[in-house]
Scaffold this motif. Structure first.
Motif, PDB file in Angstrom:
ATOM      1  N   GLU A 152       0.360  -1.247  -0.040  1.00  0.00           N
ATOM      2  CA  GLU A 152      -0.241   0.188   0.613  1.00  0.00           C
ATOM      3  C   GLU A 152       0.621   1.829   0.594  1.00  0.00           C
ATOM      4  O   GLU A 152       0.438   2.543  -1.094  1.00  0.00           O
ATOM      5  CB  GLU A 152      -1.259   0.046   1.178  1.00  0.00           C
ATOM      6  CG  GLU A 152      -2.190  -1.243   1.580  1.00  0.00           C
ATOM      7  CD  GLU A 152      -1.176  -2.426   2.025  1.00  0.00           C
ATOM      8  OE1 GLU A 152      -2.408  -3.440   2.068  1.00  0.00           O
ATOM      9  OE2 GLU A 152      -0.339  -2.857   2.158  1.00  0.00           O
ATOM     10  N   ARG A 153       1.829   1.629   0.887  1.00  0.00           N
ATOM     11  CA  ARG A 153       3.040   2.534   1.042  1.00  0.00           C
ATOM     12  C   ARG A 153       3.920   2.081  -0.457  1.00  0.00           C
ATOM     13  O   ARG A 153       3.790   3.667  -0.798  1.00  0.00           O
ATOM     14  CB  ARG A 153       3.743   1.846   1.820  1.00  0.00           C
ATOM     15  CG  ARG A 153       4.451   3.466   2.607  1.00  0.00           C
ATOM     16  CD  ARG A 153       5.984   3.237   3.579  1.00  0.00           C
ATOM     17  NE  ARG A 153       5.601   3.137   4.579  1.00  0.00           N
ATOM     18  CZ  ARG A 153       5.581   3.003   5.654  1.00  0.00           C
ATOM     19  NH1 ARG A 153       5.754   4.385   5.523  1.00  0.00           N
ATOM     20  NH2 ARG A 153       5.106   2.214   6.693  1.00  0.00           N
ATOM     21  N   THR A 154       4.101   1.575  -0.899  1.00  0.00           N
ATOM     22  CA  THR A 154       4.748   1.679  -2.133  1.00  0.00           C
ATOM     23  C   THR A 154       3.786   2.330  -3.194  1.00  0.00           C
ATOM     24  O   THR A 154       4.139   3.040  -4.133  1.00  0.00           O
ATOM     25  CB  THR A 154       4.819   0.309  -2.682  1.00  0.00           C
ATOM     26  OG1 THR A 154       6.144  -0.477  -1.707  1.00  0.00           O
ATOM     27  CG2 THR A 154       5.907   0.541  -3.565  1.00  0.00           C
ATOM     28  N   LEU A 155       2.694   2.144  -3.230  1.00  0.00           N
ATOM     29  CA  LEU A 155       2.137   2.307  -4.690  1.00  0.00           C
ATOM     30  C   LEU A 155       1.671   3.577  -4.219  1.00  0.00           C
ATOM     31  O   LEU A 155       1.304   4.500  -5.524  1.00  0.00           O
ATOM     32  CB  LEU A 155       0.314   1.213  -4.311  1.00  0.00           C
ATOM     33  CG  LEU A 155       0.784  -0.149  -5.131  1.00  0.00           C
ATOM     34  CD1 LEU A 155      -0.893  -1.079  -5.048  1.00  0.00           C
ATOM     35  CD2 LEU A 155       1.396  -0.169  -6.691  1.00  0.00           C
ATOM     36  N   LEU A 156       1.179   4.200  -3.366  1.00  0.00           N
ATOM     37  CA  LEU A 156       0.791   5.606  -2.393  1.00  0.00           C
ATOM     38  C   LEU A 156       1.931   6.523  -3.197  1.00  0.00           C
ATOM     39  O   LEU A 156       2.224   7.358  -3.661  1.00  0.00           O
ATOM     40  CB  LEU A 156       0.739   5.763  -1.543  1.00  0.00           C
ATOM     41  CG  LEU A 156      -0.976   5.451  -0.963  1.00  0.00           C
ATOM     42  CD1 LEU A 156      -1.110   5.257   0.636  1.00  0.00           C
ATOM     43  CD2 LEU A 156      -1.489   5.531  -1.342  1.00  0.00           C
ATOM     44  N   LEU A 157       3.163   6.101  -2.952  1.00  0.00           N
ATOM     45  CA  LEU A 157       4.944   6.162  -2.958  1.00  0.00           C
ATOM     46  C   LEU A 157       5.094   6.476  -4.514  1.00  0.00           C
ATOM     47  O   LEU A 157       4.819   7.433  -5.203  1.00  0.00           O
ATOM     48  CB  LEU A 157       5.724   6.149  -2.301  1.00  0.00           C
ATOM     49  CG  LEU A 157       7.166   6.783  -2.947  1.00  0.00           C
ATOM     50  CD1 LEU A 157       7.219   8.015  -2.062  1.00  0.00           C
ATOM     51  CD2 LEU A 157       8.309   5.710  -2.767  1.00  0.00           C
ATOM     52  N   LYS A 158       4.311   5.437  -5.208  1.00  0.00           N
ATOM     53  CA  LYS A 158       4.310   5.404  -6.429  1.00  0.00           C
ATOM     54  C   LYS A 158       3.461   6.909  -7.479  1.00  0.00           C
ATOM     55  O   LYS A 158       3.412   7.200  -8.219  1.00  0.00           O
ATOM     56  CB  LYS A 158       4.059   4.462  -7.495  1.00  0.00           C
ATOM     57  CG  LYS A 158       4.087   3.578  -8.908  1.00  0.00           C
ATOM     58  CD  LYS A 158       4.138   2.758  -9.043  1.00  0.00           C
ATOM     59  CE  LYS A 158       3.557   2.617 -10.953  1.00  0.00           C
ATOM     60  NZ  LYS A 158       3.248   0.838 -11.725  1.00  0.00           N
ATOM     61  N   LEU A 159       2.313   7.105  -6.687  1.00  0.00           N
ATOM     62  CA  LEU A 159       1.245   7.565  -7.362  1.00  0.00           C
ATOM     63  C   LEU A 159       1.458   8.975  -6.810  1.00  0.00           C
ATOM     64  O   LEU A 159       1.538   9.542  -7.812  1.00  0.00           O
ATOM     65  CB  LEU A 159      -0.281   7.674  -6.498  1.00  0.00           C
ATOM     66  CG  LEU A 159      -1.578   7.909  -6.924  1.00  0.00           C
ATOM     67  CD1 LEU A 159      -2.279   7.725  -8.099  1.00  0.00           C
ATOM     68  CD2 LEU A 159      -2.056   7.913  -5.889  1.00  0.00           C
ATOM     69  N   VAL A 160       2.383   9.102  -6.051  1.00  0.00           N
ATOM     70  CA  VAL A 160       2.374  10.542  -6.262  1.00  0.00           C
ATOM     71  C   VAL A 160       3.699  11.428  -6.686  1.00  0.00           C
ATOM     72  O   VAL A 160       4.811  12.191  -7.392  1.00  0.00           O
ATOM     73  CB  VAL A 160       3.162  11.154  -4.301  1.00  0.00           C
ATOM     74  CG1 VAL A 160       3.539  12.637  -4.314  1.00  0.00           C
ATOM     75  CG2 VAL A 160       1.925  10.729  -3.571  1.00  0.00           C
ATOM     76  N   GLN A 161       4.575   9.792  -7.448  1.00  0.00           N
ATOM     77  CA  GLN A 161       6.444  10.741  -7.215  1.00  0.00           C
ATOM     78  C   GLN A 161       6.085  10.676  -8.884  1.00  0.00           C
ATOM     79  O   GLN A 161       7.071  11.036  -9.466  1.00  0.00           O
ATOM     80  CB  GLN A 161       7.456   9.429  -6.731  1.00  0.00           C
ATOM     81  CG  GLN A 161       7.890   9.716  -5.591  1.00  0.00           C
ATOM     82  CD  GLN A 161       8.986   9.559  -4.899  1.00  0.00           C
ATOM     83  OE1 GLN A 161       9.451   8.457  -5.329  1.00  0.00           O
ATOM     84  NE2 GLN A 161       9.044  10.091  -3.278  1.00  0.00           N
ATOM     85  N   GLU A 162       5.329   9.097  -9.269  1.00  0.00           N
ATOM     86  CA  GLU A 162       5.877   8.425 -10.711  1.00  0.00           C
ATOM     87  C   GLU A 162       4.124   9.382 -11.793  1.00  0.00           C
ATOM     88  O   GLU A 162       4.058   9.597 -12.718  1.00  0.00           O
ATOM     89  CB  GLU A 162       6.433   6.930 -11.155  1.00  0.00           C
ATOM     90  CG  GLU A 162       7.040   7.304 -10.799  1.00  0.00           C
ATOM     91  CD  GLU A 162       7.427   5.446 -10.461  1.00  0.00           C
ATOM     92  OE1 GLU A 162       6.998   4.770 -11.303  1.00  0.00           O
ATOM     93  OE2 GLU A 162       8.643   4.939  -9.450  1.00  0.00           O
ATOM     94  N   GLU A 163       2.845   9.120 -10.850  1.00  0.00           N
ATOM     95  CA  GLU A 163       1.841   9.580 -11.418  1.00  0.00           C
ATOM     96  C   GLU A 163       1.602  11.103 -11.234  1.00  0.00           C
ATOM     97  O   GLU A 163       0.560  11.553 -11.668  1.00  0.00           O
ATOM     98  CB  GLU A 163       1.029   8.883 -10.747  1.00  0.00           C
ATOM     99  CG  GLU A 163       0.672   7.307 -10.928  1.00  0.00           C
ATOM    100  CD  GLU A 163       0.960   7.033 -12.429  1.00  0.00           C
ATOM    101  OE1 GLU A 163       0.291   6.700 -13.439  1.00  0.00           O
ATOM    102  OE2 GLU A 163       1.808   5.431 -12.835  1.00  0.00           O
TER     103      GLU A 163
END
Length: 331
Positions: A16-27
């Motif tokens: 969950e934390r990893t996907l939220l990080l990706k959402l903010v940093q990459e998306e």
């Protein structure tokens, strides 16, 4: 980012934390918007996605529901398939294959010829090309036939002879002449192929002359000198200018300059390592560039990263930071 933070990313980040990080940093999602969707403050979510806020089941459930709504959360079946795929990746540098590179084949040719024809062999190449590993493999596959000595810049003629005497099981007391006679007598009785690794560190002609004397007097042994490119310069490029070196060079019909791994060989090494495309590209660049430590540095970086991730994905960011730490440590 410090090493501890990179380790935390690899070992402690939940999905969950990893996907939220990706959402903010990459998306490009805004933390304010994500926080509103999760019913948390902006500061809480900022700390959470950066690994500075503890996990809780309540927060993870909120994140899962949000990620499901926006299509970023995989169902359990897909997740299990992902875990099965991850299980096929190697988790330790000990599992990296020993690649039969062209350099390995060149080295084996010189070692075999020098040993069987009882001549000098010279192998020279940049640091990090796997010379020492290839020598270890040779010793394992030819047990009892060779003596290995690792040369040091601090060696004197006598200390070099003492190390060789020790390797042969002889007493190392006495003068250099006494040691030479003792070594020659033992080699006449029981011939061994003598391998001197990092031989470029010997530098002075008198040390090489001491080895040539043993070779000449024993009359029944082969000798291999393995080292960096300075070794090739001494015995292959400029030996004609120095008679004391030419005497040894004339006894060395078998020699190779190593070229370094090809891209295809490095890709073969990385075949079962779980790397993002960007991370794979960086690792290949490191392995192909001797100024960045070459193959040796590549394997050392992978050793750290594989211990950290245990088969999980290694990112470009991880390679950059561990690579920089490794270069600084070896500077």
């Amino acid at each position: 980012m410090a090493l501890a933070q990179v380790v935390q990313m690899a070992e402690e980040f939940s999905k969950e934390r990893t996907l939220l990080l990706k959402l903010v940093q990459e998306e490009g999602a805004k933390i304010t918007d994500v926080a509103r969707e999760l019913g948390k403050s902006r500061s809480t979510i900022s700390l959470y996605i950066n690994g500075k806020y503890p996990e809780s089941e309540e927060l993870r459930e909120a994140a899962r529901n949000y990620l499901t709504r926006i299509g970023m959360w995989e169902d359990e079946q897909e997740d299990d398939a992902g875990k099965a795929a991850a299980a096929s990746y190697i988790t330790s540098a000990d599992e990296l294959p020993f690649i039969e590179t062209n350099d390995v084949k060149r080295m084996r040719y010189v070692l075999k010829k020098a040993a069987t024809k009882q001549k000098f062999g010279i192998v020279a190449g940049d640091p990090g090309l796997g010379k020492t590993e290839t020598l270890k493999k040779y010793m394992l596959t030819n047990p009892g036939s060779a003596i290995y000595v690792r040369c040091k810049s601090t060696h004197t003629v006598k200390s070099l002879l003492q190390e060789l005497a020790d390797a042969l099981g002889l007493t190392d007391i006495g003068s250099a002449n006494q040691l030479t006679r003792r070594i020659v007598k033992q080699l006449k009785r029981t011939p061994f192929f003598l391998i001197f690794d990092e031989a470029d560190l010997l530098k002075s002609a008198e040390k090489y002359e001491a080895l040539r004397d043993i070779y000449d007097e024993a009359g029944n042994i082969g000798v291999a000198l393995v080292g960096n490119l300075a070794l090739a310069e001494m015995f292959l490029d400029f030996a004609d200018m120095r008679p004391e070196l030419k005497r040894l060079a004339d006894r060395a019909p078998f020699h190779q300059r190593l070229q370094g791994p090809s891209r295809e060989e490095v890709e073969q090494l990385l075949e079962n390592v779980n790397l993002t495309p960007g991370a794979r590209k960086l690792i290949i660049q490191i392995a192909l560039n001797p100024r960045k430590g070459g193959l040796r540095n590549c394997v050392e970086i992978l050793d750290v990263l594989l211990d950290m991730t245990q088969g999980k994905t290694i990112t470009e960011e991880m390679v950059l930071h561990i690579g920089q730490i490794n270069l600084n440590a070896n500077a």
